[in-house]
Design a protein around this motif. Structure first.
Motif, PDB file in Angstrom:
ATOM      1  N   THR A 108       0.810  -1.225   0.000  1.00 15.86           N
ATOM      2  CA  THR A 108       0.000   0.000   0.000  1.00 15.86           C
ATOM      3  C   THR A 108       0.837   1.266   0.000  1.00 15.86           C
ATOM      4  OG1 THR A 108      -0.116   0.174   2.415  1.00 15.86           O
ATOM      5  CG2 THR A 108      -1.755  -1.225   1.325  1.00 15.86           C
ATOM      6  N   ARG A 164       1.697   2.763   2.576  1.00 20.38           N
ATOM      7  CA  ARG A 164       1.259   3.545   3.732  1.00 20.38           C
ATOM      8  C   ARG A 164       2.065   3.146   4.962  1.00 20.38           C
ATOM      9  NH1 ARG A 164      -1.934   4.373  -0.752  1.00 20.38           N
ATOM     10  NH2 ARG A 164      -3.621   5.842  -0.342  1.00 20.38           N
ATOM     11  N   LEU A 189       1.927   9.078   1.570  1.00 18.48           N
ATOM     12  CA  LEU A 189       0.568   8.547   1.550  1.00 18.48           C
ATOM     13  C   LEU A 189       0.213   8.068   2.952  1.00 18.48           C
ATOM     14  CD1 LEU A 189       0.888   6.527  -1.742  1.00 18.48           C
ATOM     15  CD2 LEU A 189      -0.691   8.433  -1.413  1.00 18.48           C
ATOM     16  N   PHE A 240       5.537  16.382   0.290  1.00 18.43           N
ATOM     17  CA  PHE A 240       4.200  15.781   0.306  1.00 18.43           C
ATOM     18  C   PHE A 240       3.796  15.390   1.727  1.00 18.43           C
ATOM     19  CE2 PHE A 240       5.812  14.860  -3.992  1.00 18.43           C
ATOM     20  CZ  PHE A 240       4.804  15.461  -4.737  1.00 18.43           C
ATOM     21  N   HIS A 248       0.371  13.292   3.522  1.00 22.04           N
ATOM     22  CA  HIS A 248      -0.960  12.678   3.522  1.00 22.04           C
ATOM     23  C   HIS A 248      -1.626  12.789   2.152  1.00 22.04           C
ATOM     24  CE1 HIS A 248      -4.326  10.765   5.204  1.00 22.04           C
ATOM     25  NE2 HIS A 248      -5.018  11.798   5.613  1.00 22.04           N
ATOM     26  N   GLY A 249      -0.825  12.552   1.100  1.00 24.75           N
ATOM     27  CA  GLY A 249      -1.376  12.503  -0.248  1.00 24.75           C
ATOM     28  C   GLY A 249      -1.457  13.816  -0.984  1.00 24.75           C
ATOM     29  N   THR A 250      -0.988  14.904  -0.398  1.00 23.99           N
ATOM     30  CA  THR A 250      -1.075  16.209  -1.055  1.00 23.99           C
ATOM     31  C   THR A 250       0.279  16.904  -1.073  1.00 23.99           C
ATOM     32  OG1 THR A 250      -1.628  17.372   1.003  1.00 23.99           O
ATOM     33  CG2 THR A 250      -3.461  16.488  -0.294  1.00 23.99           C
ATOM     34  N   HIS A 262       6.720  12.768  -9.365  1.00 24.16           N
ATOM     35  CA  HIS A 262       5.263  12.738  -9.296  1.00 24.16           C
ATOM     36  C   HIS A 262       4.644  13.293 -10.582  1.00 24.16           C
ATOM     37  CE1 HIS A 262       1.261  14.262  -7.645  1.00 24.16           C
ATOM     38  NE2 HIS A 262       1.193  12.955  -7.589  1.00 24.16           N
ATOM     39  N   ARG A 309       1.603   9.372  -9.725  1.00 23.14           N
ATOM     40  CA  ARG A 309       1.361   8.397  -8.658  1.00 23.14           C
ATOM     41  C   ARG A 309       2.359   8.590  -7.527  1.00 23.14           C
ATOM     42  NH1 ARG A 309      -0.639   3.346  -9.052  1.00 23.14           N
ATOM     43  NH2 ARG A 309       1.366   2.519  -8.332  1.00 23.14           N
ATOM     44  N   LEU A 310       1.851   8.930  -6.361  1.00 22.10           N
ATOM     45  CA  LEU A 310       2.734   9.044  -5.201  1.00 22.10           C
ATOM     46  C   LEU A 310       3.292   7.687  -4.790  1.00 22.10           C
ATOM     47  CD1 LEU A 310       0.914  11.717  -3.015  1.00 22.10           C
ATOM     48  CD2 LEU A 310       3.107  11.954  -4.196  1.00 22.10           C
ATOM     49  N   GLU A 311       2.609   6.607  -5.161  1.00 22.98           N
ATOM     50  CA  GLU A 311       3.155   5.273  -4.882  1.00 22.98           C
ATOM     51  C   GLU A 311       4.513   5.097  -5.556  1.00 22.98           C
ATOM     52  OE1 GLU A 311      -1.317   4.867  -4.496  1.00 22.98           O
ATOM     53  OE2 GLU A 311       0.093   5.911  -5.836  1.00 22.98           O
TER      54      GLU A 311
END
Length: 439
Positions: free
Chosen positions: A57, A59, A132, A209, A211-213, A398, A403-405
């Motif tokens: 994930t 995360r 993320l 980055f 939390h996804g932003t 990015h 994709r941040l992954e």
């Protein structure tokens, strides 16, 4: 991206033990030091903090205790230690002197941490913040997936004292320790380091980055960390006695739980005879970390020369220094920096292009670097001028995939011969780590 440095020739320099023999001893005063005429080089130590990411994930996951249990027999209990969130670990290097020693030690620690993490299906992330998801510690209102506070009496006491300030402090720094003979020297050196802190922060910014932003900052870590009441640039200290008085006052006030909770960006260490520079985000690669540590040691050497010569430390206004650090965290090397090298209390403050500030920094520390160390630092600064900081490269990656992954994959440590990136991860526009750095 920042512009190229002007009027500076850079060359890539290999790590050559032959270049790292001890320099000649000379009692030169600051401003009259010839290249190579240095006191014996001070010892170095580096602490690096990492967030553990689930390999699927990307995360943060609360597997710190398992990773510590697996990794400590290999690395040594004192070299792999817990942090405030269950999703974090920290590596602590042995004492080193040469760049080669530090390179090998940090590679050993990163590879060992990655091996231990892989055994629990996670990987350490070399970024100041999680890209993320949240790294914790979680509040009572957060979902169960957010890692909790590590169950340790000290962290429990910190939470009881500071409450919600503890939330989301799972951010990752790089701390560099440089040996000094005594507390009085450490205090005097820290006074001289104060104007350097914004530039050191800008050079090492690696947390855009959260939390996804995209936060719009080059170092969001420093903004999160600045919530603590004792975080920020150190005050100007008049003596070792004044330092101890300030420490006692901060502890008495409740702003610090104990003397170890002075979260200044540079400080005399409380447990080893060093100056500890804490302003940097954890860096993406070992090569970058080594170069940064060598630069910090050179800045400390310059400060010690100034102290020995009786040169007064610059009296930079505390609020101005705080503002300069904020500007460095906000823009990194992509904008102008406040000119702290020329600023003094009460004088007009100017801004200068980051490239000019770096060129001036190189000029100031050049006499305090050996030929081998100088080549390593110059190569790193050249790469920063061409490619940007870790924050710039994260954003570029990015933009390439959306994709941040993929960005997280490029920053996750691996256990094999390339300890800087996960193997078998999705494609990305370019590797974060040049092939020749994958040692």
């Amino acid at each position: 991206m920042p512009g190229r440095l002007n009027d500076v020739e850079f060359r890539e320099a290999p790590y050559c033990p032959a270049q790292e023999t001890g320099p000649r001893t000379n009692g030169e005063a600051v401003g009259h030091v010839q290249p190579g005429d240095l006191p014996e080089r001070a010892t170095l130590g580096v602490e690096e903090e990492f967030i553990l990411l689930d390999r699927r994930t990307r995360r943060p996951v609360p597997r710190g205790d398992q990773v510590l249990e697996t990794g400590r027999p290999d690395l040594g209990a004192g070299h792999l230690v817990p942090e405030i969130s269950q999703s974090m670990i920290e590596t602590v290097s042995r004492v080193c002197v040469t760049a080669t020693e530090l390179q090998r030690e940090l590679t050993r620690l990163r590879r060992g941490a990655a091996r231990a993490a892989r055994a629990h299906d996670c990987a350490p992330l070399a970024s100041g913040t999680s890209l993320l998801g949240l790294a914790g510690p979680a509040s009572h209102e957060d979902p169960a997936s957010v890692p909790r506070l590590r169950d340790h009496p000290r962290y429990v006491r910190i939470t009881e004292r500071f409450g919600p300030l503890v939330k989301d402090q799972g951010v990752c720094a790089c701390h560099v320790h440089v040996g000094v003979p005594d507390l009085a020297t450490a205090v005097a050196v820290v006074n001289h380091l104060r104007p350097w802190l914004p530039l050191l922060l800008a050079l090492t910014a690696n947390s855009p980055f959260w939390h996804g932003t995209d936060t719009g900052h080059a170092s969001w870590r420093i903004m999160v960390w600045s919530r603590w009441p004792t975080a920020g640039p150190p005050p100007f200290l008049h003596s070792a006695e004044h330092y101890e008085e300030v420490v006692r006052s901060l502890v008495t006030s409740g702003a610090a739980l104990d003397p170890a909770m002075l979260y200044w960006y540079a400080r005399p260490s409380r447990h080893v005879p060093t100056v500890e520079v804490r302003v940097a985000d954890v860096l993406p690669t070992v090569t970058q970390t080594v170069a940064y540590a060598l630069l910090v040691r050179a800045v400390v050497a310059r400060a010690r020369a100034a102290v020995a010569a009786g040169a007064p430390a610059p009296r930079v206004d505390q609020d101005v220094l705080t503002a300069a650090c904020w500007r460095a965290a906000r823009f990194g090397l992509t904008g102008d920096l406040l000119d702290m090298f020329s600023h003094s209390a009460g004088a007009p403050l100017a801004s200068v292009p980051a490239a000019e500030q770096i060129a001036e920094a190189r000029r100031l520390v050049r006499p305090h670097l050996t030929a081998g160390d100088r080549g390593i630092v110059d190569a790193w600064l050249h790469r920063l001028a061409v490619e940007g900081t870790g924050a710039d490269i994260q954003r570029a990656a990015h933009l390439g995939t959306g994709r941040l992954e993929d960005v997280a994959d490029g920053l996750a440590l691996a256990a094999g011969p390339t300890p800087h990136a996960l193997t078998g991860c999705p494609g990305r526009p370019r590797s974060f780590v040049p092939a020749k750095e994958r040692t």
